[in-house]
Design a protein around this motif. Structure first.
Motif, PDB file in Angstrom:
ATOM      1  N   GLY A 240       0.870  -1.237   0.161  1.00  0.00           N
ATOM      2  CA  GLY A 240       0.046   0.007  -0.002  1.00  0.00           C
ATOM      3  C   GLY A 240       0.891   1.113   0.029  1.00  0.00           C
ATOM      4  O   GLY A 240       2.183   1.176   0.156  1.00  0.00           O
ATOM      5  N   GLU A 241       0.193   2.362  -0.114  1.00  0.00           N
ATOM      6  CA  GLU A 241       1.152   3.670  -0.326  1.00  0.00           C
ATOM      7  C   GLU A 241       1.444   4.026   0.984  1.00  0.00           C
ATOM      8  O   GLU A 241       0.701   3.960   2.184  1.00  0.00           O
ATOM      9  N   GLN A 242       2.774   4.465   0.942  1.00  0.00           N
ATOM     10  CA  GLN A 242       3.602   4.772   2.294  1.00  0.00           C
ATOM     11  C   GLN A 242       3.667   3.569   3.243  1.00  0.00           C
ATOM     12  O   GLN A 242       3.989   3.838   4.449  1.00  0.00           O
ATOM     13  N   LYS A 243       3.587   2.213   2.714  1.00  0.00           N
ATOM     14  CA  LYS A 243       3.891   1.137   3.417  1.00  0.00           C
ATOM     15  C   LYS A 243       5.260   0.740   3.222  1.00  0.00           C
ATOM     16  O   LYS A 243       6.003   1.151   2.471  1.00  0.00           O
ATOM     17  N   GLY A 244       5.579  -0.678   3.735  1.00  0.00           N
ATOM     18  CA  GLY A 244       7.012  -1.079   3.784  1.00  0.00           C
ATOM     19  C   GLY A 244       7.488  -1.176   2.155  1.00  0.00           C
ATOM     20  O   GLY A 244       8.783  -0.920   1.681  1.00  0.00           O
ATOM     21  N   LEU A 245       6.779  -1.776   1.283  1.00  0.00           N
ATOM     22  CA  LEU A 245       7.321  -2.076  -0.183  1.00  0.00           C
ATOM     23  C   LEU A 245       7.276  -0.741  -0.823  1.00  0.00           C
ATOM     24  O   LEU A 245       8.432  -0.454  -1.439  1.00  0.00           O
ATOM     25  N   ASP A 246       6.445   0.349  -0.430  1.00  0.00           N
ATOM     26  CA  ASP A 246       6.535   1.604  -1.138  1.00  0.00           C
ATOM     27  C   ASP A 246       8.049   2.153  -0.590  1.00  0.00           C
ATOM     28  O   ASP A 246       8.703   2.791  -1.570  1.00  0.00           O
ATOM     29  N   TRP A 247       8.135   2.276   0.532  1.00  0.00           N
ATOM     30  CA  TRP A 247       9.703   2.849   1.099  1.00  0.00           C
ATOM     31  C   TRP A 247      10.812   1.976   0.449  1.00  0.00           C
ATOM     32  O   TRP A 247      11.657   2.596   0.151  1.00  0.00           O
ATOM     33  N   HIS A 250      11.097   3.134  -2.949  1.00  0.00           N
ATOM     34  CA  HIS A 250      11.892   4.371  -3.066  1.00  0.00           C
ATOM     35  C   HIS A 250      13.395   4.211  -2.614  1.00  0.00           C
ATOM     36  O   HIS A 250      14.343   4.743  -3.239  1.00  0.00           O
ATOM     37  N   ALA A 251      13.770   3.456  -1.607  1.00  0.00           N
ATOM     38  CA  ALA A 251      15.076   3.242  -1.228  1.00  0.00           C
ATOM     39  C   ALA A 251      15.844   2.748  -2.373  1.00  0.00           C
ATOM     40  O   ALA A 251      17.172   2.904  -2.808  1.00  0.00           O
ATOM     41  N   MET A 252      15.272   1.884  -3.111  1.00  0.00           N
ATOM     42  CA  MET A 252      16.012   1.113  -4.235  1.00  0.00           C
ATOM     43  C   MET A 252      16.436   1.971  -5.172  1.00  0.00           C
ATOM     44  O   MET A 252      17.462   1.839  -6.033  1.00  0.00           O
ATOM     45  N   THR A 253      15.319   2.766  -5.755  1.00  0.00           N
ATOM     46  CA  THR A 253      15.562   3.973  -6.602  1.00  0.00           C
ATOM     47  C   THR A 253      16.690   4.967  -6.410  1.00  0.00           C
ATOM     48  O   THR A 253      17.533   5.110  -7.360  1.00  0.00           O
ATOM     49  N   GLU A 270      22.466  -3.713  -5.638  1.00  0.00           N
ATOM     50  CA  GLU A 270      21.797  -4.895  -6.197  1.00  0.00           C
ATOM     51  C   GLU A 270      21.218  -6.058  -5.129  1.00  0.00           C
ATOM     52  O   GLU A 270      20.309  -6.526  -5.401  1.00  0.00           O
ATOM     53  N   GLU A 271      21.892  -5.801  -3.936  1.00  0.00           N
ATOM     54  CA  GLU A 271      21.314  -6.542  -2.824  1.00  0.00           C
ATOM     55  C   GLU A 271      19.859  -6.170  -2.171  1.00  0.00           C
ATOM     56  O   GLU A 271      19.279  -6.995  -1.996  1.00  0.00           O
ATOM     57  N   LEU A 272      19.775  -4.870  -2.228  1.00  0.00           N
ATOM     58  CA  LEU A 272      18.728  -4.164  -1.725  1.00  0.00           C
ATOM     59  C   LEU A 272      17.362  -4.567  -2.701  1.00  0.00           C
ATOM     60  O   LEU A 272      16.310  -4.859  -2.458  1.00  0.00           O
ATOM     61  N   SER A 273      17.891  -4.524  -4.038  1.00  0.00           N
ATOM     62  CA  SER A 273      16.821  -4.799  -5.117  1.00  0.00           C
ATOM     63  C   SER A 273      16.397  -6.158  -5.036  1.00  0.00           C
ATOM     64  O   SER A 273      15.265  -6.508  -5.174  1.00  0.00           O
ATOM     65  N   ASN A 274      17.292  -7.248  -4.825  1.00  0.00           N
ATOM     66  CA  ASN A 274      17.113  -8.665  -4.642  1.00  0.00           C
ATOM     67  C   ASN A 274      15.988  -8.651  -3.509  1.00  0.00           C
ATOM     68  O   ASN A 274      14.894  -9.549  -3.485  1.00  0.00           O
ATOM     69  N   SER A 275      16.540  -8.337  -2.196  1.00  0.00           N
ATOM     70  CA  SER A 275      15.424  -8.071  -1.179  1.00  0.00           C
ATOM     71  C   SER A 275      14.142  -7.465  -1.349  1.00  0.00           C
ATOM     72  O   SER A 275      13.162  -8.131  -0.955  1.00  0.00           O
ATOM     73  N   TYR A 276      14.036  -6.636  -2.198  1.00  0.00           N
ATOM     74  CA  TYR A 276      12.512  -5.867  -2.370  1.00  0.00           C
ATOM     75  C   TYR A 276      11.779  -7.205  -3.299  1.00  0.00           C
ATOM     76  O   TYR A 276      10.659  -7.433  -2.772  1.00  0.00           O
ATOM     77  N   TYR A 277      12.592  -7.969  -4.279  1.00  0.00           N
ATOM     78  CA  TYR A 277      11.617  -8.547  -5.042  1.00  0.00           C
ATOM     79  C   TYR A 277      11.324  -9.786  -4.213  1.00  0.00           C
ATOM     80  O   TYR A 277      10.241 -10.345  -4.372  1.00  0.00           O
ATOM     81  N   LEU A 278      12.085 -10.412  -3.211  1.00  0.00           N
ATOM     82  CA  LEU A 278      11.652 -11.278  -2.320  1.00  0.00           C
ATOM     83  C   LEU A 278      10.628 -10.968  -1.478  1.00  0.00           C
ATOM     84  O   LEU A 278       9.768 -11.844  -1.316  1.00  0.00           O
TER      85      LEU A 278
END
Length: 575
Positions: A240-247, A250-253, A270-278
């Protein structure tokens, strides 16, 4: 060996603690000083019969404790495993026996409470007590086969193992045959019971591990609300907006734009990106779980009913479903066996005959070995008796075959009775007078002769018995002169292979001691006390002098005592 003995409030002993050493320890003292009381205490420690009379007047309990040290290969280790007793790496075993003034007996081995029977098992492996008036294993005809086998242990080991392997199979089959054939009414009742049980188990349609799976499902249903709320909160914390995945997005970008300038930041990106998709994949799974989760009260009722049924069956047939299925399989085989009893019995008869004859052949090997070693044993015993001035004595080992019933296996056309050690009956026979027939050893009359015969046997068997401590309580009674000296030398000879504790009134035996302990009695404030003290060389001479005369010391008796000590010293050097 027995290293330390502590006795408290036992008979006339208030409290004594004795440290024992290797070799021969002789205990001397005046009659009534408490020498035999110490042996009584050791007998109790090894599982002997107790009595409230042993408790010192005015005390609440009598307590005896003994510390033994054993080698790594001592037979006691098998008993510690058998009875679940821990033994220290340095091979220390502590036996403890207490008798209350109410007659209750409390036994411990290395601090663990044990029954009197278990204490006796340990005591037999550690202590071997012989007294002038005691019926002992060496004089018990029922134990002679054990002693002969002990003497022949190296020759018999493999043959005995093979015999017992076949014999156990034979006995198991014979017992099963009796169960099947002896009582028709009991067998019919047994069949009805087994068929009822099998029907009940089959009706239950048990499935492997279903009790575990149902218990797990019940736990989930009982905690439905907690599970749903946990998944719901986790999902909406991430999505959701302003929730964990959203932040995280933003950190990954933000971190991606730095990767061109710093290799370490590129790796972190790269590690942050992998964690995001997991975590994104985990979010999809939480959503799916939340959609599929439902509370079904009817299913919960079904599970409770089924678990109640399984628990009812567990009380009768096993701790879990696997055990109940195994039990069902076993009773199915037994039902088949009972229903086809006649054919099974005929098959078992053939197997029993075959195994019985195999066991007879193995027992015959044991018989032949015993015949051979008995001749060797008789020669050794005769040499020992000759040293003890019983040179005209004759010793023999009588080995006969136990006669069996008509249904037992046969040897040379005659039925024989098989037991755990074969089919032999062994008796030690002796005569001490030329022209007299050989008789069973326990029927030999003279006390002095009995002492010498026992010592001769003990000299041979002590090498094989493996006990830690051998204790002689006045076994030298009724002898004197050159026989006394011979007995002293035999007792010392036994101490070369085992620790020996000996109560004696013979100065010849006392002179042979590696350690000489005097037992003394004193009266203080109208109470009797017993004390012990280890004697120095001069004190040994004084004590031997008193033993010789029983009166005042004189220079003549002291000279005789010193001569005995010198003779003993020379004997030890020449061994």
């Amino acid at each position: 060996m027995l290293t330390e003995l502590s006795i408290r409030d036992f008979a006339i002993i208030d409290h004594i603690s004795i440290t024992f050493k290797e070799g021969l320890t002789v205990l001397t003292g005046e009659t009534g000083a408490g020498k035999s009381i110490i042996i009584d205490a050791i007998q109790l420690l090894s599982g002997g019969r107790g009595s409230v009379e042993f408790v010192r007047h005015g005390a609440k309990k009598a307590e005896i404790e003994g510390l033994f040290t054993v080698e790594a290969d001592h037979p006691i280790h098998s008993k510690t495993e058998q009875f679940g007793v821990d033994i220290s790496e340095d091979g220390m075993v502590v036996l403890n026996r207490a008798i209350t003034h109410q007659g209750k007996s409390i036994c411990r081995v290395n601090g663990k409470l044990v029954t009197l029977g278990i204490l006796k098992e340990f005591g037999r492996a550690l202590i071997d007590i012989h007294s002038q008036h005691e019926t002992q294993s060496l004089m018990d005809p029922e134990r002679h086969i054990e002693l002969l086998d002990l003497f022949a242990s190296s020759e018999m080991k493999s043959s005995m193992q093979e015999y017992r392997r076949v014999y156990e199979k034979y006995r198991t089959l014979v017992n099963r045959y009796k169960e099947l054939s002896e009582n028709e009414q009991e067998m019919a009742q047994r069949l009805d019971l087994l068929e009822f049980q099998l029907h009940e188990l089959q009706e239950a349609e048990l499935q492997p591990k279903e009790d575990e799976e149902l218990s797990e499902e019940r736990t989930k249903l009982n905690n439905y609300e907690k599970i749903y709320q946990g998944i719901h909160d986790a999902y909406y914390s991430l999505y959701g907006e302003q929730k964990g995945l959203d932040w995280l997005s933003h950190a990954m970008t933000s971190l991606e734009s730095t990767g061109d300038f710093d290799d370490s930041l590129a790796k972190m990106s790269e590690e942050l990106s992998n964690s995001y998709y997991l975590i994104e994949e985990l979010t999809f799974q939480l959503s799916s779980q939340m959609e599929n989760l439902e509370f079904d009260p009817e299913r919960l009722n079904q599970i409770e009913s089924r678990l109640n049924e399984l628990n009812r069956l567990k009380k009768k047939y096993g701790a879990d479903v696997e055990e109940m299925l195994e039990y069902a399989s076993r009773i199915e085989e037994e039902i088949d066996e009972i229903k086809n009893k006649d054919s099974r019995l005929a098959n078992m008869e053939s197997q029993i005959d075959e195994l019985g004859q195999d066991a007879v052949l193995e027992a015959k090997d044991l018989h032949d070995i015993r015949k051979h070693v008995s001749e060797l044993l008789a020669g050794y015993i005769h040499d020992e008796l000759k040293d003890l001035y019983l040179e005209k004595a004759a010793f023999d080992v009588d080995i006969s075959i136990k006669e069996g019933k008509q249904s037992d296996p046969v040897l040379d056309g005659k039925p024989v009775r098989l037991q755990s050690n074969g089919f032999d009956h062994v008796k030690f026979l002796i005569t001490t007078n030329p022209g007299e027939p050989l008789r069973e050893i326990h029927k030999v009359a003279s006390g002095g002769e009995m002492s010498r015969i026992m010592l001769a046997l003990k000299r041979i068997f002590s090498r094989h018995q493996g006990v830690t401590s051998v204790i002689f309580d006045e076994v030298d009674t009724g002898v004197s002169g050159r026989v006394a000296q011979a007995i002293a030398e035999k007792i010392y000879g036994i101490s070369e292979g085992s620790q020996v504790l000996c109560i004696s009134h013979l100065p010849q035996v006392a002179a042979m001691a590696d350690t000489h302990v005097r037992i003394e009695k004193r009266v203080d404030n109208d109470r009797t006390y017993t004390g012990v003290s280890e004697l120095s060389h001069q004190e040994k001479a004084d004590e031997l002098s008193r033993m010789i005369t029983g009166a005042e010391l004189t220079e003549t008796t002291l000279e005789h005592a010193r001569e005995l000590l010198e003779m003993a010293h020379k004997h030890k050097l020449n061994k």
